[in-house]
Design a protein around this motif. Structure first.
Motif, mmCIF file in Angstrom:
data_model
loop_
_atom_site.group_PDB
_atom_site.id
_atom_site.type_symbol
_atom_site.label_atom_id
_atom_site.label_comp_id
_atom_site.label_asym_id
_atom_site.label_seq_id
_atom_site.Cartn_x
_atom_site.Cartn_y
_atom_site.Cartn_z
ATOM 1 N N GLU A 62 42.166 85.143 38.601
ATOM 2 C CA GLU A 62 41.245 83.254 38.261
ATOM 3 C C GLU A 62 42.012 82.463 39.120
ATOM 4 N N GLY A 63 41.484 81.237 39.413
ATOM 5 C CA GLY A 63 42.252 80.256 39.939
ATOM 6 C C GLY A 63 42.742 78.675 39.007
ATOM 7 N N ARG A 64 43.401 78.584 39.237
ATOM 8 C CA ARG A 64 44.767 77.533 38.922
ATOM 9 C C ARG A 64 44.382 76.423 39.643
ATOM 10 N N SER A 65 44.069 75.164 38.511
ATOM 11 C CA SER A 65 44.028 73.535 39.871
ATOM 12 C C SER A 65 45.201 73.316 40.028
ATOM 13 N N GLY A 66 45.560 73.323 41.595
ATOM 14 C CA GLY A 66 46.246 73.226 42.329
ATOM 15 C C GLY A 66 47.349 74.112 42.931
ATOM 16 N N SER A 67 47.304 75.393 42.232
ATOM 17 C CA SER A 67 47.629 75.971 42.126
ATOM 18 C C SER A 67 47.751 76.913 43.607
ATOM 19 N N GLY A 68 45.982 77.616 43.583
ATOM 20 C CA GLY A 68 45.502 78.529 43.717
ATOM 21 C C GLY A 68 44.964 79.312 43.647
ATOM 22 N N THR A 69 44.456 81.015 43.913
ATOM 23 C CA THR A 69 43.524 81.968 42.842
ATOM 24 C C THR A 69 45.389 82.888 42.898
ATOM 25 N N TYR A 70 44.845 83.365 41.647
ATOM 26 C CA TYR A 70 46.075 84.898 40.801
ATOM 27 C C TYR A 70 45.684 85.637 40.504
ATOM 28 N N VAL A 71 46.237 86.594 40.814
ATOM 29 C CA VAL A 71 46.022 87.970 39.797
ATOM 30 C C VAL A 71 45.888 87.765 38.539
ATOM 31 N N ARG A 72 44.464 88.877 38.016
ATOM 32 C CA ARG A 72 44.830 88.767 36.703
ATOM 33 C C ARG A 72 45.656 90.108 35.999
ATOM 34 N N ALA A 73 46.260 89.069 35.015
ATOM 35 C CA ALA A 73 46.794 90.276 33.872
ATOM 36 C C ALA A 73 45.625 90.880 32.821
ATOM 37 N N ARG A 74 45.527 92.722 33.355
ATOM 38 C CA ARG A 74 44.935 93.134 33.562
ATOM 39 C C ARG A 74 45.285 93.492 31.629
ATOM 40 N N PRO A 75 43.932 94.217 31.075
ATOM 41 C CA PRO A 75 44.481 94.220 29.237
ATOM 42 C C PRO A 75 44.425 95.736 29.287
ATOM 43 N N VAL A 76 45.122 96.195 28.516
ATOM 44 C CA VAL A 76 44.748 97.728 28.502
ATOM 45 C C VAL A 76 43.609 97.806 27.238
ATOM 46 N N PRO A 77 42.161 98.068 27.705
ATOM 47 C CA PRO A 77 41.703 97.870 26.057
ATOM 48 C C PRO A 77 41.522 98.670 25.106
ATOM 49 N N ARG A 78 41.253 98.075 23.674
ATOM 50 C CA ARG A 78 41.563 99.057 22.560
ATOM 51 C C ARG A 78 40.282 99.247 22.151
ATOM 52 N N PRO A 79 39.973 100.702 21.422
ATOM 53 C CA PRO A 79 39.189 100.626 20.698
ATOM 54 C C PRO A 79 38.919 100.486 19.559
ATOM 55 N N ILE A 80 37.648 99.647 19.465
ATOM 56 C CA ILE A 80 36.970 99.397 18.570
ATOM 57 C C ILE A 80 35.480 100.823 17.629
ATOM 58 N N ALA A 81 36.076 101.613 16.441
ATOM 59 C CA ALA A 81 35.465 102.624 16.359
ATOM 60 C C ALA A 81 34.356 101.988 15.423
ATOM 61 N N ARG A 82 33.706 102.770 15.734
ATOM 62 C CA ARG A 82 32.108 102.844 15.461
ATOM 63 C C ARG A 82 32.100 104.107 14.273
ATOM 64 N N SER A 83 32.374 104.416 12.838
ATOM 65 C CA SER A 83 31.602 105.218 12.423
ATOM 66 C C SER A 83 30.183 105.640 11.456
ATOM 67 N N GLY A 84 30.162 106.081 10.719
ATOM 68 C CA GLY A 84 29.669 105.863 9.229
ATOM 69 C C GLY A 84 29.860 105.052 8.327
ATOM 70 N N TYR A 85 28.979 104.491 7.473
ATOM 71 C CA TYR A 85 28.964 103.638 6.343
ATOM 72 C C TYR A 85 30.423 104.541 5.969
ATOM 73 N N ARG A 86 31.804 103.129 5.515
ATOM 74 C CA ARG A 86 32.739 103.945 4.416
ATOM 75 C C ARG A 86 31.795 102.909 3.188
ATOM 76 N N ALA A 87 32.443 103.819 2.053
ATOM 77 C CA ALA A 87 31.992 103.322 0.609
ATOM 78 C C ALA A 87 33.792 103.470 -0.147
ATOM 79 N N GLY A 88 33.337 102.629 -1.084
ATOM 80 C CA GLY A 88 34.961 102.334 -1.917
ATOM 81 C C GLY A 88 35.576 100.986 -1.430
ATOM 82 N N PRO A 89 36.593 100.587 -2.836
ATOM 83 C CA PRO A 89 37.410 99.027 -2.238
ATOM 84 C C PRO A 89 37.835 99.312 -1.130
ATOM 85 N N GLY A 90 37.581 97.472 -0.469
ATOM 86 C CA GLY A 90 38.102 96.767 0.896
ATOM 87 C C GLY A 90 37.040 97.742 1.662
ATOM 88 N N THR A 91 35.641 97.534 1.435
ATOM 89 C CA THR A 91 34.286 97.767 2.336
ATOM 90 C C THR A 91 34.266 96.076 2.757
#
Length: 250
Positions: A62-91
């Motif tokens: 990524e570029g930083r104004s007036g400073s140069g180009t720097y290596v970005r920190a690479r986030p560790v991807p987290r899962p977004i779980a997709r499963s069927g519909y879940r019935a019950g409270p809190g849906t």
């Protein structure tokens, strides 16, 4: 250039990418200057500039104004779980989108009526211009924006009912299945289609991304005996999350 031979700027970008991936150029390190790249690889200024552009487009630096180009920190991807519909409270809408156990999220939304576009009309099986309720959501996990969602419901189905506004009324904040059940509509299946594209400027602004970042888009439609009762686009930053499906085998 011989068949199969890479252009010079791609060869330079590939070598720098390898150094970033293997840690030789760790996060927050300043990328070698254009002059340094030119000297080290024996290439022109144009080639050095194009190589840097490739790495920037890939989200590695990524570029930083007036400073140069720097290596970005690479986030560790987290899962977004997709499963069927879940019935019950809190849906809730958040549970509808992010079904991983233990997740505690918040969301904000805004609903308004509009005429269905050609694409949305096709997805809902209605005519372009027919009235729909559009609801836009921003979902957050631990205060960090993690996904966006825009849903459309045909007012021919929900209009003049207690569930016309997804976030208001006696079932405000409940999921599609429970809301539809309240007006005697039984949702029996859902279809999802996953794709990827560059994020729109307003999406990346809301999600804390930078121009050029890729987002995953889940196109989802709920059906009741073949009738589409809701369709939505769920937008997720591809560098921070992975879509994980866990589906029953019947």
């Amino acid at each position: 250039m011989a068949f199969g031979e890479q252009p010079a700027y791609l060869r330079v970008a590939s070598d720098l990418r390898e150094k970033i991936v293997n840690g030789a150029l760790p996060p927050h390190t300043r990328l070698p200057s254009q002059a340094r790249i030119r000297e080290e690889y024996g290439v022109s200024d144009t080639v050095a500039l194009e190589a840097r552009k490739v790495l920037m487009a890939e989200g590695l630096v990524e570029g930083r104004s007036g400073s140069g180009t720097y290596v970005r920190a690479r986030p560790v991807p987290r899962p977004i779980a997709r499963s069927g519909y879940r019935a019950g409270p809190g849906t809730t809408p958040f549970r509808q989108e992010q079904t991983a156990e233990g997740v505690r999220g918040t969301w904000e939304s805004r609903s308004e009526q509009e005429g269905a576009s050609v694409e949305i009309a096709e997805r809902l099986g209605i005519e372009p211009g027919d009235r729909v309720m559009r609801t836009r959501y921003v979902f957050r996990e631990a205060g960090e924006p993690m996904m966006l969602s825009t849903s459309w419901e045909p007012l021919a189905v929900t209009g003049r009912t207690p569930v016309m506004l997804p976030e208001e009324g006696p079932l405000g904040g409940c999921g599609v299945v429970d809301r539809m059940a309240a007006i005697d509509i039984v949702v029996d299946n859902v279809a999802e289609e996953v794709g990827a594209r560059p994020g729109l400027a307003e999406e990346l602004l809301a999600l804390g991304g930078v121009p050029g970042h890729v987002v995953m888009v889940i196109g989802r439609t709920y059906y009741a005996s073949g009738l589409a009762v809701e369709t939505a686009d769920v937008v997720v930053p591809a560098d921070r999350y992975r879509i994980a499906y866990h589906l029953p085998v019947k």
